[in-house]
Enzyme design. Structure first.
Site, mmCIF file in Angstrom:
data_model
loop_
_atom_site.group_PDB
_atom_site.id
_atom_site.type_symbol
_atom_site.label_atom_id
_atom_site.label_comp_id
_atom_site.label_asym_id
_atom_site.label_seq_id
_atom_site.Cartn_x
_atom_site.Cartn_y
_atom_site.Cartn_z
ATOM 1 N N HIS A 80 0.845 -1.207 0.000
ATOM 2 C CA HIS A 80 0.000 0.000 0.000
ATOM 3 C C HIS A 80 0.880 1.256 0.000
ATOM 4 O O HIS A 80 0.597 2.217 -0.729
ATOM 5 C CB HIS A 80 -0.925 -0.005 1.210
ATOM 6 C CG HIS A 80 -1.772 1.215 1.329
ATOM 7 N ND1 HIS A 80 -2.732 1.561 0.407
ATOM 8 C CD2 HIS A 80 -1.768 2.207 2.246
ATOM 9 C CE1 HIS A 80 -3.296 2.693 0.769
ATOM 10 N NE2 HIS A 80 -2.714 3.118 1.880
ATOM 11 N N ASP A 83 2.203 1.752 -3.413
ATOM 12 C CA ASP A 83 1.128 2.259 -4.280
ATOM 13 C C ASP A 83 0.941 3.761 -4.087
ATOM 14 O O ASP A 83 0.754 4.508 -5.055
ATOM 15 C CB ASP A 83 -0.199 1.559 -3.980
ATOM 16 C CG ASP A 83 -0.279 0.167 -4.554
ATOM 17 O OD1 ASP A 83 0.553 -0.176 -5.411
ATOM 18 O OD2 ASP A 83 -1.185 -0.574 -4.128
#
Length: 106
Positions: A80, A83
């Protein structure tokens, strides 16, 4: 020195919080430019870069540790964080171009 489970979250959230702040500032820059406040927009972009670089440094330190032979475990929180880094990088490039377009059409 290896990372403990809590350290993973601390490092990941350090990345996420820095690049999240960078994204907020980039969007504020876009809104400022939309209102013709180009100097403020440039200030917001410069401020966002500071936060982005901090997040990127933390990420790079992990890559360096792994390149030096330390085995880092895969985790969704790191995925995450990566990202977020990539999306903020892309958003920053696009917003910078959009600000230039606002300037040209003003």
């Amino acid at each position: 020195m290896s990372l403990e489970a809590n350290d993973y979250y601390t490092v990941a959230f350090k990345i996420i919080s820095n690049v999240g702040a960078a994204k907020s500032l980039v969007m504020e820059a876009l809104y400022a430019a939309k209102e013709g406040k180009y100097e403020l927009a440039e200030e917001k972009l410069a401020e966002s870069k500071h936060f982005f670089v901090e997040g990127h440094k933390t990420h790079a330190s992990l890559i360096q540790r792994e390149a030096n032979g330390e085995k880092l475990e895969f985790s969704l929180i790191f995925m995450h964080a990566e990202d977020q880094i990539m999306s903020v990088d892309t958003i920053t490039i696009l917003v910078t171009e959009m600000i230039e377009l606002y300037k040209r059409t003003a």
